[in-house]
Design a protein around this motif. Sequence first.
Motif, PDB file in Angstrom:
ATOM      1  N   CYS A  84      50.098  36.442  47.824  1.00 30.74           N
ATOM      2  CA  CYS A  84      49.552  37.278  48.901  1.00 30.74           C
ATOM      3  C   CYS A  84      49.224  38.664  48.376  1.00 30.74           C
ATOM      4  O   CYS A  84      50.001  39.270  47.632  1.00 30.74           O
ATOM      5  N   ASN A  85      48.031  39.133  48.750  1.00 35.77           N
ATOM      6  CA  ASN A  85      47.520  40.467  48.402  1.00 35.77           C
ATOM      7  C   ASN A  85      47.160  40.634  46.930  1.00 35.77           C
ATOM      8  O   ASN A  85      46.851  41.742  46.504  1.00 35.77           O
ATOM      9  N   LYS A  86      47.169  39.544  46.160  1.00 36.30           N
ATOM     10  CA  LYS A  86      46.635  39.581  44.799  1.00 36.30           C
ATOM     11  C   LYS A  86      45.130  39.322  44.924  1.00 36.30           C
ATOM     12  O   LYS A  86      44.623  39.015  45.994  1.00 36.30           O
ATOM     13  N   TYR A  87      44.407  39.392  43.821  1.00 39.30           N
ATOM     14  CA  TYR A  87      42.954  39.248  43.846  1.00 39.30           C
ATOM     15  C   TYR A  87      42.489  38.102  42.951  1.00 39.30           C
ATOM     16  O   TYR A  87      43.164  37.743  41.989  1.00 39.30           O
ATOM     17  N   ILE A  88      41.325  37.566  43.311  1.00 44.78           N
ATOM     18  CA  ILE A  88      40.624  36.632  42.438  1.00 44.78           C
ATOM     19  C   ILE A  88      39.202  37.141  42.227  1.00 44.78           C
ATOM     20  O   ILE A  88      38.665  37.870  43.066  1.00 44.78           O
ATOM     21  N   ASN A  89      38.618  36.772  41.099  1.00 43.99           N
ATOM     22  CA  ASN A  89      37.213  37.040  40.792  1.00 43.99           C
ATOM     23  C   ASN A  89      36.455  35.743  41.021  1.00 43.99           C
ATOM     24  O   ASN A  89      36.893  34.690  40.550  1.00 43.99           O
ATOM     25  N   VAL A  90      35.350  35.811  41.733  1.00 45.50           N
ATOM     26  CA  VAL A  90      34.577  34.618  42.085  1.00 45.50           C
ATOM     27  C   VAL A  90      33.124  34.805  41.659  1.00 45.50           C
ATOM     28  O   VAL A  90      32.520  35.842  41.947  1.00 45.50           O
ATOM     29  N   TRP A  91      32.566  33.794  40.985  1.00 45.44           N
ATOM     30  CA  TRP A  91      31.158  33.785  40.599  1.00 45.44           C
ATOM     31  C   TRP A  91      30.472  32.613  41.271  1.00 45.44           C
ATOM     32  O   TRP A  91      30.949  31.479  41.196  1.00 45.44           O
ATOM     33  N   GLY A  92      29.354  32.884  41.929  1.00 40.56           N
ATOM     34  CA  GLY A  92      28.583  31.851  42.601  1.00 40.56           C
ATOM     35  C   GLY A  92      27.119  31.953  42.236  1.00 40.56           C
ATOM     36  O   GLY A  92      26.739  32.743  41.372  1.00 40.56           O
ATOM     37  N   PRO A  93      26.269  31.183  42.917  1.00 37.07           N
ATOM     38  CA  PRO A  93      24.844  31.147  42.575  1.00 37.07           C
ATOM     39  C   PRO A  93      24.130  32.487  42.744  1.00 37.07           C
ATOM     40  O   PRO A  93      23.130  32.745  42.089  1.00 37.07           O
ATOM     41  N   LYS A  94      24.637  33.353  43.593  1.00 40.19           N
ATOM     42  CA  LYS A  94      23.958  34.608  43.886  1.00 40.19           C
ATOM     43  C   LYS A  94      24.605  35.815  43.193  1.00 40.19           C
ATOM     44  O   LYS A  94      23.972  36.857  43.055  1.00 40.19           O
ATOM     45  N   TYR A 134      28.684  37.852  42.140  1.00 39.33           N
ATOM     46  CA  TYR A 134      30.121  37.970  41.909  1.00 39.33           C
ATOM     47  C   TYR A 134      30.778  38.743  43.046  1.00 39.33           C
ATOM     48  O   TYR A 134      30.179  39.638  43.632  1.00 39.33           O
ATOM     49  N   VAL A 135      32.046  38.405  43.329  1.00 42.07           N
ATOM     50  CA  VAL A 135      32.853  39.188  44.256  1.00 42.07           C
ATOM     51  C   VAL A 135      34.315  39.139  43.804  1.00 42.07           C
ATOM     52  O   VAL A 135      34.756  38.144  43.220  1.00 42.07           O
ATOM     53  N   ARG A 136      35.013  40.212  44.057  1.00 37.77           N
ATOM     54  CA  ARG A 136      36.468  40.251  43.861  1.00 37.77           C
ATOM     55  C   ARG A 136      37.062  40.260  45.261  1.00 37.77           C
ATOM     56  O   ARG A 136      36.743  41.142  46.076  1.00 37.77           O
ATOM     57  N   ALA A 137      37.927  39.286  45.561  1.00 38.83           N
ATOM     58  CA  ALA A 137      38.456  39.142  46.918  1.00 38.83           C
ATOM     59  C   ALA A 137      39.980  39.101  46.908  1.00 38.83           C
ATOM     60  O   ALA A 137      40.591  38.579  45.980  1.00 38.83           O
ATOM     61  N   LYS A 138      40.572  39.639  47.969  1.00 38.92           N
ATOM     62  CA  LYS A 138      42.025  39.683  48.118  1.00 38.92           C
ATOM     63  C   LYS A 138      42.523  38.409  48.799  1.00 38.92           C
ATOM     64  O   LYS A 138      41.968  37.972  49.809  1.00 38.92           O
ATOM     65  N   ILE A 139      43.581  37.825  48.274  1.00 40.76           N
ATOM     66  CA  ILE A 139      44.182  36.605  48.828  1.00 40.76           C
ATOM     67  C   ILE A 139      45.013  36.978  50.049  1.00 40.76           C
ATOM     68  O   ILE A 139      45.971  37.749  49.948  1.00 40.76           O
ATOM     69  N   THR A 140      44.626  36.414  51.201  1.00 43.30           N
ATOM     70  CA  THR A 140      45.335  36.718  52.445  1.00 43.30           C
ATOM     71  C   THR A 140      45.700  35.480  53.257  1.00 43.30           C
ATOM     72  O   THR A 140      46.336  35.606  54.299  1.00 43.30           O
ATOM     73  N   ASP A 141      45.284  34.303  52.779  1.00 41.28           N
ATOM     74  CA  ASP A 141      45.455  33.117  53.614  1.00 41.28           C
ATOM     75  C   ASP A 141      45.443  31.863  52.750  1.00 41.28           C
ATOM     76  O   ASP A 141      45.104  31.900  51.569  1.00 41.28           O
ATOM     77  N   THR A 142      45.802  30.757  53.390  1.00 40.17           N
ATOM     78  CA  THR A 142      45.788  29.432  52.771  1.00 40.17           C
ATOM     79  C   THR A 142      44.727  28.591  53.458  1.00 40.17           C
ATOM     80  O   THR A 142      44.575  28.655  54.673  1.00 40.17           O
ATOM     81  N   CYS A 143      44.010  27.798  52.685  1.00 45.71           N
ATOM     82  CA  CYS A 143      43.030  26.870  53.243  1.00 45.71           C
ATOM     83  C   CYS A 143      43.649  25.470  53.217  1.00 45.71           C
ATOM     84  O   CYS A 143      43.646  24.811  52.175  1.00 45.71           O
ATOM     85  N   PRO A 144      44.181  25.001  54.338  1.00 42.84           N
ATOM     86  CA  PRO A 144      44.876  23.712  54.346  1.00 42.84           C
ATOM     87  C   PRO A 144      43.952  22.515  54.124  1.00 42.84           C
ATOM     88  O   PRO A 144      44.400  21.484  53.640  1.00 42.84           O
TER      89      PRO A 144
END
Length: 131
Positions: free
Chosen positions: A77-87, A89-99
């Motif tokens: 929780c509250n750590k970050y990930i770096n994400v690269w997609g087709p368009k 990059y974004v750095r996003a904070k982890i706040t939830d779980t995707c069940p």
Amino acid sequence: MYAIVRFASFFLLASAAQIASASDAEKRGNIYGDATYYNPGVGLGSCGQLHHDSELIVAINWQQMANGANPNNNSKCNKYINVWGPKGYVRAKITDTCPGCKWGAIDLSPVAFDRIANRDQGRVKVWWNWA
């Protein structure tokens, strides 16, 4: 009966191999999966906080989030990930779980998804890593 035992053994071995290969990919630093978006403003996330669509946040798949008895105390929780997609990059904070997400998949806030893809795509292939 013998066929059922053989099938169960095969299934367990195949599942173990899939988990091992997923863990190996994570150790190398790059995780590949699907990204979707969701509305984080509908209630508390698994980290126990309220958030809004305008924040750069992410829900991690349940396998990699690995919540314990109290998900509010998850060290991710509250750590970050770096994400690269087709368009991009974004750095996003982890706040939830995707069940409902498979291993490697993430669910981004709308504004975070907009940085990596167009919303009309709905689901895109991405790669990400722990920041």
